[in-house]
Design an enzyme around this catalytic site. Structure first.
Site, short mmCIF file in Angstrom:
data_model
loop_
_atom_site.label_atom_id
_atom_site.label_comp_id
_atom_site.label_asym_id
_atom_site.label_seq_id
_atom_site.Cartn_x
_atom_site.Cartn_y
_atom_site.Cartn_z
CE LYS A 19 77.79 196.75 35.58
NZ LYS A 19 76.34 196.96 35.31
NE ARG A 34 76.06 195.78 42.01
CZ ARG A 34 76.14 194.91 41.00
NH1 ARG A 34 77.23 194.21 40.79
NH2 ARG A 34 75.11 194.74 40.19
NE ARG A 87 70.64 190.71 32.08
CZ ARG A 87 71.35 191.51 32.90
NH1 ARG A 87 72.59 191.83 32.59
NH2 ARG A 87 70.81 191.98 34.00
NE ARG A 147 71.16 188.46 36.07
CZ ARG A 147 72.05 189.43 36.27
NH1 ARG A 147 73.04 189.60 35.41
NH2 ARG A 147 71.98 190.21 37.32
NE ARG A 166 69.81 193.51 39.25
CZ ARG A 166 69.63 193.01 38.02
NH1 ARG A 166 68.48 192.44 37.70
NH2 ARG A 166 70.56 193.09 37.12
P1 ADP Z 1 75.30 194.50 32.63
O1 ADP Z 1 76.48 193.53 32.69
O2 ADP Z 1 75.76 195.93 32.70
O3 ADP Z 1 74.23 194.18 33.61
P2 ADP Z 1 74.77 193.19 30.05
O4 ADP Z 1 76.10 193.25 29.38
O5 ADP Z 1 74.32 191.87 30.57
O6 ADP Z 1 74.64 194.34 31.19
O7 ADP Z 1 73.69 193.76 29.01
C1 ADP Z 1 72.31 193.81 29.35
C2 ADP Z 1 71.48 193.38 28.14
O8 ADP Z 1 71.60 194.36 27.11
C3 ADP Z 1 71.92 192.05 27.52
O9 ADP Z 1 70.75 191.40 27.05
C4 ADP Z 1 72.81 192.47 26.35
O10 ADP Z 1 72.77 191.50 25.31
C5 ADP Z 1 72.17 193.78 25.92
N1 ADP Z 1 73.13 194.78 25.44
C6 ADP Z 1 74.37 195.06 25.94
N2 ADP Z 1 74.93 196.09 25.27
C7 ADP Z 1 74.02 196.48 24.34
C8 ADP Z 1 73.99 197.51 23.32
N3 ADP Z 1 75.01 198.35 23.16
N4 ADP Z 1 72.88 197.61 22.56
C9 ADP Z 1 71.83 196.77 22.74
N5 ADP Z 1 71.79 195.79 23.66
C10 ADP Z 1 72.86 195.65 24.45
P1 AMP Z 2 75.23 191.58 38.46
O1 AMP Z 2 75.52 190.24 37.85
O2 AMP Z 2 76.45 192.46 38.51
O3 AMP Z 2 74.03 192.26 37.85
O4 AMP Z 2 74.87 191.31 39.99
C1 AMP Z 2 73.73 190.52 40.35
C2 AMP Z 2 73.50 190.62 41.86
O5 AMP Z 2 74.64 190.07 42.57
C3 AMP Z 2 73.36 192.03 42.42
O6 AMP Z 2 72.03 192.53 42.30
C4 AMP Z 2 73.77 191.83 43.89
O7 AMP Z 2 72.74 191.21 44.63
C5 AMP Z 2 74.91 190.81 43.75
N1 AMP Z 2 76.22 191.48 43.57
C6 AMP Z 2 77.06 191.37 42.49
N2 AMP Z 2 78.17 192.08 42.69
C7 AMP Z 2 78.05 192.67 43.90
C8 AMP Z 2 78.86 193.56 44.66
N3 AMP Z 2 80.05 194.00 44.17
N4 AMP Z 2 78.43 193.95 45.87
C9 AMP Z 2 77.25 193.53 46.37
N5 AMP Z 2 76.42 192.71 45.71
C10 AMP Z 2 76.81 192.28 44.47
#
Ligand code: ADP
Ligand code: AMP
Length: 215
Positions: free
Chosen positions: A13, A88, A127, A161, A172
């Site tokens: 995302k 969420r 990541r 992270r 999560r």
């Molecule tokens: P989210 O925001 O949904 O938690 P991220 O955008 O941070 O996910 O992506 C999670 C991990 O996967 C990151 O390390 C990113 O670089 C990698 N990633 C994202 N999209 C792709 C894809 N289409 N193919 C391979 N790796 C990806």
């Molecule tokens: P994310 O960066 O979206 O993966 O979120 C990391 C963490 O932040 C999640 O596991 C939750 O603990 C908190 N968080 C982020 N967005 C929300 C939301 N909309 N509602 C509740 N918790 C959230």
């Protein structure tokens, strides 16, 4: 245009939101990024966020909705936003609807990224994020520049992270299934479009762009 980028943790995302910002001309609003920024200040609010984030639990709705209300009032979000990681819960979704309704807006599109769990584990475990600007990389699929510096801000600290550990990711993912997935039913068939999130970053971007341009 107001768009929700929907999907499980690690679906891509944040990665895709960054591309869509340029295309749609509206900002990405990531509640996770906002909470990490607050946490970094060491404030009491940041400490409250951390209690939940560090164990993979959702931050209570009241705190999240307050954060979003403030963000939506900022000038750059006047023409729309890409919501990443929000809503969420159903309560967050109904609050968002009424906040947007007050601005004569509504969610125009929910882009739901579908990625199987095995691939999510692979994406999350590889990541790395820049501690300075939050830009995400992947050790194999989107590696940072060979210099080792962040390609976005030049930062030197690319780290895993703290909530990307196996046990926290499990929590999560469980809250995603129990509390977040039902939101798709709230928005319904007209607005929700499912997109295959398993391709490369560029392939997924192309699919998202084709859905958006067909609107
Ligand atoms: P989210 O925001 O949904 O938690 P991220 O955008 O941070 O996910 O992506 C999670 C991990 O996967 C990151 O390390 C990113 O670089 C990698 N990633 C994202 N999209 C792709 C894809 N289409 N193919 C391979 N790796 C990806
Ligand atoms: P994310 O960066 O979206 O993966 O979120 C990391 C963490 O932040 C999640 O596991 C939750 O603990 C908190 N968080 C982020 N967005 C929300 C939301 N909309 N509602 C509740 N918790 C959230």
């Amino acid at each position: 245009m107001d768009v929700i980028l929907f999907g499980p943790p690690g679906a891509g995302k944040g990665t895709q939101s960054k591309f869509l910002e340029g295309v749609l001309g509206v900002p990405q609003i990531s509640t996770g990024d906002m909470m990490r920024a607050e946490r970094k200040t060491g404030s009491d609010l940041g400490k409250q966020f951390d209690q939940y984030m560090s164990s993979g639990l959702l931050v209570p709705d009241g705190l999240v909705i307050g954060l979003l209300e403030t963000r939506l009032r900022m000038r750059d979000a006047v023409g729309g936003a890409i919501f990443d990681g929000f809503p969420r819960t159903l309560a967050q979704a109904t609050s968002l609807d009424s906040m947007l309704g007050g601005l004569s807006r509504k969610i125009n599109l929910v882009l739901s990224l579908e990625v199987p769990t095995s691939m999510i584990v692979d994406r999350i475990s590889g990541r790395r994020v820049c501690l300075d600007c939050g830009q995400a990389y992947h050790v194999r699929y989107s590696p940072p520049p060979a210099t080792g510096y962040c390609g976005s801000c030049g930062g030197t600290r690319l780290v895993q992270r703290s909530d990307d550990t196996e046990s926290v990711v499990r929590t999560r993912h469980a809250s995603y299934l129990a509390e977040t997935l039902p939101i798709l039913g709230h928005y319904g068939g007209q607005v929700v479009v499912t997109v295959d999130g398993t391709g490369s970053v560029q392939e997924v971007t192309e699919q998202l762009l084709s859905v958006i341009s067909a609107r």
